[in-house]
Design a protein around this motif. Sequence first.
Motif: not given
Length: 176
Positions: A113-121
Motif C-alpha cells: 500500500s502506498s500514499t502515491s498512486p500506483t502509476f506514479y510509483l
Amino acid sequence: MEHVKYNLESNHNNYKVIDLYTDGFNPAYDQEELRLFHSGQTHDLLVKEYLTDLKQATNLIIISPVWWNDLPAILKGFIDKVMKEGPDLTHVVTPTGIKGLLTNLNSAYVFTSSTSPTFYLKLFCGNAIKRVFIDSTLKQIGVKKTKWNNFGKISTSKKADRLKYLKKIDTLKLIF
C-alpha cells in the motif's frame, strides 16, 4: 493481513505468519553478525528460524507498505540478514551471477500500500518494487513466479474503495 488469512483458510491452504514487528526482528547487523556475514552463519535466532521457514515453504506472501517509493527498512533488513549465501542457504554466487537455492518457492504474492498512486510509483519513481525487489531479489533467490498488487493513494482513499480492495483480496488466487 486478516483478509489474506481468510483467503488462505477458505481455500484450505496451510500457512505460517512471520510478523517482523511482533517478533521484535532487528534489521540491523551488529558487529558479530557482520563478522559472520561471509561464512553464511548467524547468531540471530530469528534469522535461523526464518531461514528454516523459507526452506520449507512452497509459496510466499509479503505484505508491506511502500515508504519513500520502496520497501521499508525492516523488510530490507530481513532480506539482508536472512538471504544468506551458502550451499545450504538461499543462494550461491557463481561466475555468472547469483543462483537462487529457494527453488521450493513456486510463487510469491506481494501486497503493498502506498500514499502515491500506483502509476506514479511505476512511471516516475523507478518502479523499485517490481524492478528491484520482484524481478531481481526474489528471482535471484529462486522464486519462480510473482504477482504484485499495490493499493495506491491509501491515505486519501474512501472507505468504500478500501472495502472493495479488501473484498478483492478475499477472492484472489494467492497460490499460483
